[in-house]
Motif scaffolding. Structure first.
Motif, PDB file in Angstrom:
ATOM      1  N   THR A 164       1.106  -6.478   0.437  1.00 42.48           N
ATOM      2  CA  THR A 164       1.848  -5.504  -0.351  1.00 42.48           C
ATOM      3  C   THR A 164       0.959  -4.967  -1.456  1.00 42.48           C
ATOM      4  OG1 THR A 164       3.918  -6.660   0.083  1.00 42.48           O
ATOM      5  CG2 THR A 164       3.901  -5.134  -1.771  1.00 42.48           C
ATOM      6  N   LEU A 165       0.870  -3.621  -1.542  1.00 46.30           N
ATOM      7  CA  LEU A 165       0.052  -2.976  -2.557  1.00 46.30           C
ATOM      8  C   LEU A 165       0.978  -2.224  -3.513  1.00 46.30           C
ATOM      9  CD1 LEU A 165      -2.629  -1.471  -0.156  1.00 46.30           C
ATOM     10  CD2 LEU A 165      -2.673  -3.686  -1.303  1.00 46.30           C
ATOM     11  N   LYS A 166       0.937  -2.588  -4.798  1.00 45.76           N
ATOM     12  CA  LYS A 166       1.771  -1.942  -5.815  1.00 45.76           C
ATOM     13  C   LYS A 166       0.942  -1.606  -7.046  1.00 45.76           C
ATOM     14  CE  LYS A 166       6.242  -3.968  -4.717  1.00 45.76           C
ATOM     15  NZ  LYS A 166       7.401  -4.676  -5.232  1.00 45.76           N
ATOM     16  N   ASN A 191      -4.442   2.223  -8.096  1.00 51.92           N
ATOM     17  CA  ASN A 191      -5.429   2.701  -7.133  1.00 51.92           C
ATOM     18  C   ASN A 191      -6.009   1.505  -6.386  1.00 51.92           C
ATOM     19  OD1 ASN A 191      -5.588   5.611  -7.913  1.00 51.92           O
ATOM     20  ND2 ASN A 191      -6.105   4.664  -9.878  1.00 51.92           N
ATOM     21  N   VAL A 192      -5.847   1.517  -5.073  1.00 50.87           N
ATOM     22  CA  VAL A 192      -6.260   0.365  -4.274  1.00 50.87           C
ATOM     23  C   VAL A 192      -7.078   0.846  -3.080  1.00 50.87           C
ATOM     24  CG1 VAL A 192      -5.450  -1.580  -2.896  1.00 50.87           C
ATOM     25  CG2 VAL A 192      -4.140  -0.861  -4.884  1.00 50.87           C
ATOM     26  N   THR A 193      -8.142   0.115  -2.763  1.00 48.24           N
ATOM     27  CA  THR A 193      -8.903   0.356  -1.538  1.00 48.24           C
ATOM     28  C   THR A 193      -8.950  -0.949  -0.754  1.00 48.24           C
ATOM     29  OG1 THR A 193     -10.273   2.055  -2.554  1.00 48.24           O
ATOM     30  CG2 THR A 193     -11.127   1.025  -0.553  1.00 48.24           C
ATOM     31  N   ASP A 231      12.185  -4.909   6.962  1.00 48.69           N
ATOM     32  CA  ASP A 231      11.096  -5.052   6.011  1.00 48.69           C
ATOM     33  C   ASP A 231       9.902  -5.866   6.497  1.00 48.69           C
ATOM     34  OD1 ASP A 231      12.595  -7.326   6.027  1.00 48.69           O
ATOM     35  OD2 ASP A 231      12.900  -7.425   3.890  1.00 48.69           O
ATOM     36  N   PHE A 232       9.708  -6.027   7.787  1.00 51.69           N
ATOM     37  CA  PHE A 232       8.527  -6.730   8.286  1.00 51.69           C
ATOM     38  C   PHE A 232       7.447  -5.699   8.566  1.00 51.69           C
ATOM     39  CE2 PHE A 232       6.353  -9.117  11.894  1.00 51.69           C
ATOM     40  CZ  PHE A 232       5.639  -9.942  11.044  1.00 51.69           C
ATOM     41  N   VAL A 233       6.399  -5.666   7.723  1.00 51.06           N
ATOM     42  CA  VAL A 233       5.326  -4.690   7.851  1.00 51.06           C
ATOM     43  C   VAL A 233       3.970  -5.379   7.738  1.00 51.06           C
ATOM     44  CG1 VAL A 233       6.765  -2.843   6.888  1.00 51.06           C
ATOM     45  CG2 VAL A 233       5.238  -4.100   5.387  1.00 51.06           C
ATOM     46  N   GLY A 234       2.951  -4.721   8.286  1.00 52.87           N
ATOM     47  CA  GLY A 234       1.588  -5.239   8.151  1.00 52.87           C
ATOM     48  C   GLY A 234       1.062  -5.010   6.747  1.00 52.87           C
ATOM     49  N   ILE A 235       1.045  -3.722   6.316  1.00 53.15           N
ATOM     50  CA  ILE A 235       0.657  -3.361   4.950  1.00 53.15           C
ATOM     51  C   ILE A 235       1.751  -2.468   4.380  1.00 53.15           C
ATOM     52  CG2 ILE A 235      -0.984  -2.110   3.478  1.00 53.15           C
ATOM     53  CD1 ILE A 235      -3.183  -2.832   5.420  1.00 53.15           C
ATOM     54  N   GLY A 236       2.253  -2.830   3.215  1.00 49.66           N
ATOM     55  CA  GLY A 236       3.226  -2.002   2.502  1.00 49.66           C
ATOM     56  C   GLY A 236       2.572  -1.411   1.267  1.00 49.66           C
ATOM     57  N   VAL A 237       2.618  -0.083   1.138  1.00 50.64           N
ATOM     58  CA  VAL A 237       2.067   0.609  -0.028  1.00 50.64           C
ATOM     59  C   VAL A 237       3.253   1.214  -0.769  1.00 50.64           C
ATOM     60  CG1 VAL A 237       0.526   2.422  -0.847  1.00 50.64           C
ATOM     61  CG2 VAL A 237      -0.057   1.149   1.237  1.00 50.64           C
ATOM     62  N   TYR A 238       3.507   0.740  -1.985  1.00 46.95           N
ATOM     63  CA  TYR A 238       4.686   1.146  -2.742  1.00 46.95           C
ATOM     64  C   TYR A 238       4.272   1.788  -4.066  1.00 46.95           C
ATOM     65  CZ  TYR A 238       6.858  -1.869   0.674  1.00 46.95           C
ATOM     66  OH  TYR A 238       7.258  -2.427   1.855  1.00 46.95           O
ATOM     67  N   VAL A 291       5.666   4.057   0.828  1.00 52.52           N
ATOM     68  CA  VAL A 291       6.870   4.545   0.146  1.00 52.52           C
ATOM     69  C   VAL A 291       6.480   5.065  -1.239  1.00 52.52           C
ATOM     70  CG1 VAL A 291       9.140   3.937  -0.752  1.00 52.52           C
ATOM     71  CG2 VAL A 291       8.300   2.853   1.321  1.00 52.52           C
ATOM     72  N   ASN A 292       6.951   6.260  -1.560  1.00 50.40           N
ATOM     73  CA  ASN A 292       6.756   6.839  -2.885  1.00 50.40           C
ATOM     74  C   ASN A 292       8.140   7.160  -3.444  1.00 50.40           C
ATOM     75  OD1 ASN A 292       4.719   7.634  -4.789  1.00 50.40           O
ATOM     76  ND2 ASN A 292       5.388   9.726  -4.484  1.00 50.40           N
ATOM     77  N   ASP A 293       8.735   6.198  -4.117  1.00 55.36           N
ATOM     78  CA  ASP A 293      10.131   6.316  -4.555  1.00 55.36           C
ATOM     79  C   ASP A 293      10.347   7.126  -5.826  1.00 55.36           C
ATOM     80  OD1 ASP A 293      11.538   5.076  -2.521  1.00 55.36           O
ATOM     81  OD2 ASP A 293      11.344   3.091  -3.398  1.00 55.36           O
ATOM     82  N   ASP A 294       9.344   7.226  -6.684  1.00 63.23           N
ATOM     83  CA  ASP A 294       9.589   7.852  -7.990  1.00 63.23           C
ATOM     84  C   ASP A 294       9.112   9.307  -8.086  1.00 63.23           C
ATOM     85  OD1 ASP A 294       6.867   7.541  -8.097  1.00 63.23           O
ATOM     86  OD2 ASP A 294       6.874   6.084  -9.728  1.00 63.23           O
ATOM     87  N   ALA A 295       8.662   9.908  -6.991  1.00 56.75           N
ATOM     88  CA  ALA A 295       8.255  11.318  -6.901  1.00 56.75           C
ATOM     89  C   ALA A 295       7.008  11.673  -7.711  1.00 56.75           C
ATOM     90  CB  ALA A 295       9.409  12.250  -7.266  1.00 56.75           C
ATOM     91  N   VAL A 296       6.298  10.700  -8.246  1.00 57.74           N
ATOM     92  CA  VAL A 296       5.012  10.955  -8.887  1.00 57.74           C
ATOM     93  C   VAL A 296       4.020  11.319  -7.788  1.00 57.74           C
ATOM     94  CG1 VAL A 296       3.116   9.870 -10.170  1.00 57.74           C
ATOM     95  CG2 VAL A 296       5.490   9.413 -10.824  1.00 57.74           C
ATOM     96  N   ALA A 297       3.158  12.303  -8.031  1.00 56.12           N
ATOM     97  CA  ALA A 297       2.184  12.708  -7.021  1.00 56.12           C
ATOM     98  C   ALA A 297       1.207  11.567  -6.730  1.00 56.12           C
ATOM     99  CB  ALA A 297       1.426  13.944  -7.495  1.00 56.12           C
TER     100      ALA A 297
END
Length: 128
Positions: free
Chosen positions: A3-5, A8-10, A30-37, A68-74
């Motif tokens: 999970t990446l929260k 900026n992540v590489t 909710d079973f995922v390999g990589i989650g980017v939130y 997932v981009n929940d807060d509408a920030v670019a």
């Protein structure tokens, strides 16, 4: 599995094996390999495999990469290269206002023709 929260992540040259444990560890989708939130991310040459139930099923879960981009920030997420195989529902799912997702050079392979579940290689919902 990962999970990446962060801002900026590489992630480079990583293989994630879900080991077909979807129904053993979670309920719902909710079973995922990589989650980017809510993060900017680059996933470069990432391999993701076996993100599915132990017995391939019609349960609506099991995505290789779930963005997932929940807060509408670019924000921008780039997926370059890598192999996504043996997922249950989706190879890459990207959703949310303000999100730019670029997928290049990745090989995404589902089960092929199956009556068990409607698989999506790349899914970008119209309504997040």
């Amino acid at each position: 599995v990962l999970t990446l929260k962060s801002a900026n992540v590489t992630v480079q040259n990583l293989t994630i094996d879900g080991n077909g444990k979807g129904n053993a560890v979670v309920s719902g989708n909710d079973f995922v390999g990589i989650g980017v939130y809510d993060a900017n991310a680059t996933l470069d040459s990432v391999g993701i495999e076996h993100v599915r139930d132990g017995t391939f099923s019609g349960a609506q879960r099991g995505a290789g990469i779930y963005i997932v981009n929940d807060d509408a920030v670019a924000r921008t997420v780039n997926v370059t290269g890598g192999d996504l195989t043996d997922y249950q529902k989706g190879g890459v799912v990207a959703r949310g206002a303000g999100l730019t997702a670029t997928i290049t050079g990745a090989t995404i392979t589902g089960q092929g023709p199956t009556a068990t579940i409607a698989q999506n290689g790349i899914q970008i919902p119209l309504h997040p």
